[in-house]
Scaffold this active site. Structure first.
Site, PDB file in Angstrom:
ATOM      1  N   CYS A 135       0.830  -1.208   0.000  1.00 39.87           N
ATOM      2  CA  CYS A 135       0.000   0.000   0.000  1.00 39.87           C
ATOM      3  C   CYS A 135       0.862   1.255   0.000  1.00 39.87           C
ATOM      4  CB  CYS A 135      -0.928  -0.018   1.206  1.00 39.87           C
ATOM      5  SG  CYS A 135      -1.927   1.477   1.340  1.00 39.87           S
ATOM      6  N   CYS A 138      -0.411   4.109   2.160  1.00 43.79           N
ATOM      7  CA  CYS A 138      -0.171   3.927   3.604  1.00 43.79           C
ATOM      8  C   CYS A 138       1.290   4.180   3.950  1.00 43.79           C
ATOM      9  CB  CYS A 138      -0.499   2.497   4.043  1.00 43.79           C
ATOM     10  SG  CYS A 138      -1.978   1.782   3.353  1.00 43.79           S
ATOM     11  N   ASP A 139       2.200   3.663   3.150  1.00 45.14           N
ATOM     12  CA  ASP A 139       3.599   3.568   3.593  1.00 45.14           C
ATOM     13  C   ASP A 139       4.598   4.391   2.780  1.00 45.14           C
ATOM     14  OD1 ASP A 139       2.797   1.774   5.567  1.00 45.14           O
ATOM     15  OD2 ASP A 139       2.929   0.078   4.204  1.00 45.14           O
TER      16      ASP A 139
END
Ligand code: NDP
Length: 311
Positions: A135, A138-139
């Protein structure tokens, strides 16, 4: 006689937990079957910095745990395990659990999510959260100025590569084939991006370094030249698709060719009283906050559905 519930929620990620909070506050005493990955995809991420309300960020597992406690406070019950079979042809609906027990429910909220497809490399799972991710949203932020690799040749891979180019010093897209499945517009955008380079006809053999506890490099195999070589990377993003968890409902619910639930408006499926929430229906946004929003919608619809029936 099996237990009869007002609402059973399948899945305990953001969608399932938010549905549980709303259904519990509506005094429906929902049962949440947590599935095999309690907490869903957030339970395998580290810091979540884009969920509104947490200016300093919050750890993914902590966030879903908070949601669960919030639902329990209002009377939701959580049980480990998942439904292996469902009979949605008659109401109340019947679910068979892994241990063979059968339960019945007047309404069902399916929030079983979609699991990222992984490469199944020897070290891949051990390094999730330590440089391996599925992701970018997300990261990606954690790889500012770092070397990033994206695996895949579809729209997800192009989208992730473009997004990650905002952070990384360089982004390398590794794709096993010569041609790309990505749409022309997404591929062109990635090709025009000066930070992105492509390694087609290339397969990843493994990701390192488990002994250091974080990603430092990969071993690659050029399938045309047969060359095998190492390359340094800090971030390793796998974008080879997702698999929606809808096996238990095949043949009953309207699913698209990839297995995602087809929405019939709002949170409704083709079966009255069965609602969807989160990534099991949404292949586009796939965010914690959109899944939570979808969980809220599903619970409100279930509540109104029961109310209209006089429950
Ligand atoms: P896709 O199925 O489209 O692409 C998967 C890619 O991963 C393919 O290039 C495939 O390679 C590769 N792949 C699959 N398995 C492996 C493996 N084991 N090892 C190496 N490579 C592998 O998935 P996406 O997630 O990219 O897209 C799914 C759907 O969502 C599509 O319909 C897409 O258009 C849509 N989408 C739309 C977006 C948008 O419009 N903004 C953004 C993201 C997705 P190969 O080609 O060799 O089979």
């Amino acid at each position: 006689m099996s237990d009869l519930f007002n609402v059973v929620i399948l899945g305990s990620g953001c969608a399932g937990n938010t549905a549980a909070i709303y259904a519990a506050r509506a005094n429906l005493k929902p049962l949440v079957l947590e599935g095999h990955e309690p907490g869903g995809q957030l339970s395998i991420t580290t810091e979540v910095e884009n969920f509104p309300g947490f200016p300093e960020g919050i750890l993914g597992p902590g966030l879903v745990q908070n949601m669960k406690q919030q639902a329990e406070r209002f009377g939701a019950t959580f049980r480990h395990g998942r439904a292996v079979h469902s009979d949605l042809s008659n109401r109340p609906f019947t679910l068979e659990l892994e241990d063979g027990e059968k339960i019945q429910t007047l309404t069902l909220i399916i929030a079983t999510g979609a699991s990222a497809r992984w490469l199944n490399l020897p070290n891949e799972q051990k390094l999730i959260g330590h440089g391996v991710s599925s992701c970018a949203t997300c990261d990606g932020f954690f790889f500012r100025g770092k070397k990033i690799m994206v695996i895949g040749g579809g729209d997800s891979a192009m989208e992730e590569a473009n997004f990650l180019s905002r952070f990384g010093s360089e982004v390398t897209v590794v794709h096993r084939s010569e041609t790309f499945r990505a749409s022309k517009i997404m591929l062109d955008r990635a090709r025009k991006n000066q930070k992105i380079q492509f390694l087609p006809n290339t397969v990843v053999k493994d990701v390192y370094d488990v002994t250091k506890g974080e990603v430092t490099g990969v071993q690659l195999h050029n399938v045309l030249t047969k060359e095998i070589y190492d390359r340094e990377v800090d971030g390793f993003f796998v974008a080879i698709g997702h698999i929606p968890n809808t096996k238990a409902f095949a043949g009953q619910l309207d699913l698209d060719p990839d297995g995602y639930i087809i929405t019939h408006g709002g949170a409704r499926t083709n079966i009255s009283g069965v609602f969807h929430a989160g990534d099991v229906q949404d292949r586009i946004y796939r965010q914690a906050i959109t899944a939570s929003g979808a969980g809220c919608m599903a619970a409100i619809e279930a509540e109104r559905f029961l109310e209209a029936e006089g429950h």
